[in-house]
Scaffold this motif. Structure first.
Motif, PDB file in Angstrom:
ATOM      1  N   LEU A 193       0.828  -1.203   0.000  1.00 28.89           N
ATOM      2  CA  LEU A 193       0.000   0.000   0.000  1.00 28.89           C
ATOM      3  C   LEU A 193       0.860   1.250   0.000  1.00 28.89           C
ATOM      4  CD1 LEU A 193      -2.784   1.347   0.171  1.00 28.89           C
ATOM      5  CD2 LEU A 193      -2.619   1.167   2.658  1.00 28.89           C
ATOM      6  N   THR A 194       1.868   1.275   0.840  1.00 28.26           N
ATOM      7  CA  THR A 194       2.737   2.456   0.883  1.00 28.26           C
ATOM      8  C   THR A 194       3.480   2.634  -0.442  1.00 28.26           C
ATOM      9  OG1 THR A 194       4.497   1.147   1.924  1.00 28.26           O
ATOM     10  CG2 THR A 194       3.017   2.353   3.381  1.00 28.26           C
ATOM     11  N   MET A 195       3.784   1.524  -1.111  1.00 28.80           N
ATOM     12  CA  MET A 195       4.389   1.624  -2.439  1.00 28.80           C
ATOM     13  C   MET A 195       3.434   2.344  -3.389  1.00 28.80           C
ATOM     14  SD  MET A 195       5.584  -1.489  -4.952  1.00 28.80           S
ATOM     15  CE  MET A 195       6.342  -2.312  -3.549  1.00 28.80           C
ATOM     16  N   GLY A 196       2.140   2.022  -3.269  1.00 32.36           N
ATOM     17  CA  GLY A 196       1.156   2.677  -4.116  1.00 32.36           C
ATOM     18  C   GLY A 196       0.996   4.156  -3.800  1.00 32.36           C
ATOM     19  N   LEU A 197       1.330   4.541  -2.560  1.00 28.06           N
ATOM     20  CA  LEU A 197       1.218   5.946  -2.160  1.00 28.06           C
ATOM     21  C   LEU A 197       2.505   6.733  -2.389  1.00 28.06           C
ATOM     22  CD1 LEU A 197      -0.729   5.640   1.234  1.00 28.06           C
ATOM     23  CD2 LEU A 197      -1.631   6.403  -0.961  1.00 28.06           C
ATOM     24  N   ALA A 198       3.518   6.076  -2.907  1.00 28.29           N
ATOM     25  CA  ALA A 198       4.829   6.730  -3.037  1.00 28.29           C
ATOM     26  C   ALA A 198       4.767   7.987  -3.884  1.00 28.29           C
ATOM     27  CB  ALA A 198       5.842   5.740  -3.627  1.00 28.29           C
ATOM     28  N   GLU A 199       3.853   8.012  -4.855  1.00 27.88           N
ATOM     29  CA  GLU A 199       3.738   9.199  -5.706  1.00 27.88           C
ATOM     30  C   GLU A 199       2.922  10.310  -5.046  1.00 27.88           C
ATOM     31  OE1 GLU A 199       2.194   7.969  -9.445  1.00 27.88           O
ATOM     32  OE2 GLU A 199       3.978   6.815  -9.996  1.00 27.88           O
ATOM     33  N   ARG A 200       2.397  10.028  -3.858  1.00 24.83           N
ATOM     34  CA  ARG A 200       1.649  11.043  -3.104  1.00 24.83           C
ATOM     35  C   ARG A 200       2.300  11.168  -1.717  1.00 24.83           C
ATOM     36  NH1 ARG A 200      -2.388   7.860  -5.493  1.00 24.83           N
ATOM     37  NH2 ARG A 200      -3.295   7.081  -3.544  1.00 24.83           N
ATOM     38  N   PRO A 201       3.460  11.795  -1.644  1.00 26.30           N
ATOM     39  CA  PRO A 201       4.248  11.790  -0.400  1.00 26.30           C
ATOM     40  C   PRO A 201       3.516  12.388   0.795  1.00 26.30           C
ATOM     41  CG  PRO A 201       5.165  13.331  -2.019  1.00 26.30           C
ATOM     42  CD  PRO A 201       4.157  12.506  -2.729  1.00 26.30           C
ATOM     43  N   ARG A 202       2.657  13.389   0.561  1.00 26.01           N
ATOM     44  CA  ARG A 202       1.923  13.967   1.698  1.00 26.01           C
ATOM     45  C   ARG A 202       1.009  12.921   2.320  1.00 26.01           C
ATOM     46  NH1 ARG A 202      -3.092  16.936   2.203  1.00 26.01           N
ATOM     47  NH2 ARG A 202      -3.040  18.305   4.036  1.00 26.01           N
ATOM     48  N   LEU A 210       1.417   9.664   2.165  1.00 25.62           N
ATOM     49  CA  LEU A 210       2.249   8.640   2.774  1.00 25.62           C
ATOM     50  C   LEU A 210       2.749   9.090   4.143  1.00 25.62           C
ATOM     51  CD1 LEU A 210       3.645   5.932   2.624  1.00 25.62           C
ATOM     52  CD2 LEU A 210       5.487   7.003   1.293  1.00 25.62           C
ATOM     53  N   ARG A 211       3.187  10.338   4.249  1.00 24.68           N
ATOM     54  CA  ARG A 211       3.638  10.845   5.548  1.00 24.68           C
ATOM     55  C   ARG A 211       2.492  10.860   6.552  1.00 24.68           C
ATOM     56  NH1 ARG A 211       6.397  14.569   2.188  1.00 24.68           N
ATOM     57  NH2 ARG A 211       4.791  16.143   2.564  1.00 24.68           N
ATOM     58  N   ALA A 212       1.294  11.230   6.091  1.00 24.02           N
ATOM     59  CA  ALA A 212       0.142  11.261   6.991  1.00 24.02           C
ATOM     60  C   ALA A 212      -0.196   9.860   7.493  1.00 24.02           C
ATOM     61  CB  ALA A 212      -1.064  11.875   6.280  1.00 24.02           C
ATOM     62  N   LEU A 213      -0.131   8.857   6.623  1.00 30.14           N
ATOM     63  CA  LEU A 213      -0.390   7.481   7.045  1.00 30.14           C
ATOM     64  C   LEU A 213       0.648   7.013   8.059  1.00 30.14           C
ATOM     65  CD1 LEU A 213      -1.829   4.763   6.865  1.00 30.14           C
ATOM     66  CD2 LEU A 213      -0.471   4.254   4.814  1.00 30.14           C
ATOM     67  N   GLU A 214       1.900   7.303   7.800  1.00 32.76           N
ATOM     68  CA  GLU A 214       2.950   6.900   8.738  1.00 32.76           C
ATOM     69  C   GLU A 214       2.768   7.570  10.097  1.00 32.76           C
ATOM     70  OE1 GLU A 214       6.336   8.023   6.472  1.00 32.76           O
ATOM     71  OE2 GLU A 214       6.488   6.093   5.408  1.00 32.76           O
ATOM     72  N   ARG A 215       2.375   8.854  10.078  1.00 30.19           N
ATOM     73  CA  ARG A 215       2.143   9.570  11.324  1.00 30.19           C
ATOM     74  C   ARG A 215       0.954   8.962  12.081  1.00 30.19           C
ATOM     75  NH1 ARG A 215       2.183  14.064   9.148  1.00 30.19           N
ATOM     76  NH2 ARG A 215      -0.044  14.455   8.882  1.00 30.19           N
ATOM     77  N   TRP A 216      -0.106   8.630  11.358  1.00 23.61           N
ATOM     78  CA  TRP A 216      -1.295   8.024  11.971  1.00 23.61           C
ATOM     79  C   TRP A 216      -0.961   6.662  12.587  1.00 23.61           C
ATOM     80  CZ3 TRP A 216      -4.172   3.610  10.497  1.00 23.61           C
ATOM     81  CH2 TRP A 216      -5.438   3.500  11.081  1.00 23.61           C
ATOM     82  N   MET A 217      -0.209   5.850  11.875  1.00 17.82           N
ATOM     83  CA  MET A 217       0.159   4.538  12.413  1.00 17.82           C
ATOM     84  C   MET A 217       1.029   4.683  13.656  1.00 17.82           C
ATOM     85  SD  MET A 217       0.917   2.057   9.176  1.00 17.82           S
ATOM     86  CE  MET A 217       1.498   0.839  10.349  1.00 17.82           C
ATOM     87  N   GLY A 218       1.968   5.619  13.616  1.00 16.05           N
ATOM     88  CA  GLY A 218       2.805   5.837  14.777  1.00 16.05           C
ATOM     89  C   GLY A 218       2.007   6.292  15.984  1.00 16.05           C
ATOM     90  N   ALA A 219       0.997   7.116  15.756  1.00 16.21           N
ATOM     91  CA  ALA A 219       0.184   7.622  16.862  1.00 16.21           C
ATOM     92  C   ALA A 219      -0.612   6.517  17.523  1.00 16.21           C
ATOM     93  CB  ALA A 219      -0.754   8.711  16.348  1.00 16.21           C
ATOM     94  N   LEU A 220      -1.064   5.538  16.752  1.00 13.23           N
ATOM     95  CA  LEU A 220      -1.924   4.484  17.283  1.00 13.23           C
ATOM     96  C   LEU A 220      -1.156   3.245  17.741  1.00 13.23           C
ATOM     97  CD1 LEU A 220      -4.040   6.360  15.892  1.00 13.23           C
ATOM     98  CD2 LEU A 220      -5.366   4.303  15.437  1.00 13.23           C
ATOM     99  N   THR A 221       0.158   3.263  17.597  1.00 11.76           N
ATOM    100  CA  THR A 221       0.969   2.138  18.050  1.00 11.76           C
ATOM    101  C   THR A 221       1.268   2.283  19.535  1.00 11.76           C
ATOM    102  OG1 THR A 221       1.995   1.876  15.873  1.00 11.76           O
ATOM    103  CG2 THR A 221       3.150   0.913  17.759  1.00 11.76           C
ATOM    104  N   PRO A 222       0.961   1.264  20.348  1.00  9.87           N
ATOM    105  CA  PRO A 222       1.257   1.353  21.788  1.00  9.87           C
ATOM    106  C   PRO A 222       2.741   1.566  22.048  1.00  9.87           C
ATOM    107  CG  PRO A 222      -0.184  -0.527  21.298  1.00  9.87           C
ATOM    108  CD  PRO A 222       0.294   0.004  19.981  1.00  9.87           C
TER     109      PRO A 222
END
Length: 343
Positions: free
Chosen positions: A277-286, A288-300
């Protein structure tokens, strides 16, 4: 207000997520619903909910078209509550939230849109009744929405706006095996929308969506949809029965379409699903960064993964290309299975 320990636990997690995402804390707005919902001492009592079976009924999600927002869906009230009570509870909460968000005129719009689902003509034989959702950004509440359980047959269409009826009828005529699930009514600070979501009760070939999307003026979007889903599902373009939801709306840009894939209903989802999925978002870096930030926020803090992804969806219309959403079963809200409890 009396605070129940389980409600406190949920509010604490929401507060932590919001802090990491730099958004307003949804626990403040949702506190009355959370206190009325999590009144049982035993978390396992909530395992048979319809939103997220075997987890507490609080579902966070990421949306590419809302990258800086914290989105939450809740099945309110205790597990034994009748569906009609849940429907009435979310209606009252929605009216209050809409009034604070957009004022009296917006409340009148919501009352008109929701009347077929909440009034005397609403379906009395309800199961779960309704869900409730919010999205918060750094300035506070951005979106509030209800998901009304929808009856089968003509009752699913009665009361919908004429523009949405035309879209829905096009879908019903072109796609076999559609069963209405819920009607979504959402209000933002500046606009409102209504959609109808169906379950696909028969197998679905993604290519078979082409004629219907062509009629809706969205046929040019199917290639991107198939490219993304084919990538993350390991080349699967034929989806089994009961693995897919299709949602249809009509807004300022015309017909609106979203396809949801229920990952638990798909055999052999690639272990590298998220990497694909992140590979598919590589052309939309904003995004991708938002997804990474969201995952980090929800990780214990004591873990390396936020939980299990339950749904991936793609939403599009005539002016917006398909955009990804991900729905999560948070690790912190998972409930032990009977086998784990026995052990």
């Amino acid at each position: 207000m009396f605070t129940h320990p389980l409600a406190n636990r949920v509010k604490h997690k929401l507060s932590r997520w919001a802090d990491h995402l730099n958004t307003a804390n949804p626990a403040g707005d949702l506190e009355p619903l959370l206190e009325r919902t999590f009144v049982r001492d035993d978390p396992a009592a909530y395992g048979r909910n319809m939103l997220m079976p075997m987890a507490l009924p609080v579902e966070p999600s990421f949306a590419e078209d809302q990258p800086d927002k914290m989105r939450i869906t809740l099945q309110p009230l205790p597990p034994e509550a009748p569906g009609i009570d849940r429907r009435d509870t979310v209606t009252a909460a929605m009216r209050s939230f809409v009034n604070g968000l957009a004022g009296r005129e917006a409340v009148r719009w919501f009352d008109q849109a929701s009347e077929p689902h909440r009034g005397f003509h609403g379906n009395a034989a309800l199961n779960y009744g309704a869900f409730f959702g919010t999205a918060h950004d750094r300035n506070g509440l951005h979106t509030t929405k209800v998901y009304y359980e929808t009856p089968e047959g003509q009752g699913a269409i009665d009361g919908l706006p004429p523009s949405l009826v035309r879209v829905v009828m096009t879908a019903l005529q072109g796609i076999p095996g559609l069963k209405p699930l819920f009607t979504t009514i959402a209000a933002r600070r500046d606009a409102g929308e209504q959609r109808l979501t169906f379950a696909c009760t028969t197998p679905l070939k993604l290519s078979d969506l082409q004629p219907t999307l062509d009629v809706l003026g969205l046929g040019h979007r199917l290639g991107s949809i198939m490219q993304t889903l084919g990538l993350v599902l390991g080349g699967k373009f034929d989806l089994p029965a009961h693995s897919t939801l299709l949602a249809f709306g009509h807004g300022p840009a015309g017909p609106d379409f979203e396809i949801y894939v229920l990952l638990s209903a798909i055999d052999d989802v690639p272990p590298s699903f998220l990497s694909l999925l992140t590979m598919g978002l590589a052309e939309r870096p904003r995004s991708l960064r938002a997804l990474e930030r969201w995952m980090g926020a929800l990780t214990p803090d004591d873990d390396y993964w936020p939980g299990r992804f339950s749904i991936v969806s793609l939403r599009t219309n005539r002016v917006s290309p398909p955009r990804v959403s991900l729905y999560l079963r948070p690790a912190e809200f998972e409930l032990p299975t009977p086998e784990q409890t026995a052990a």
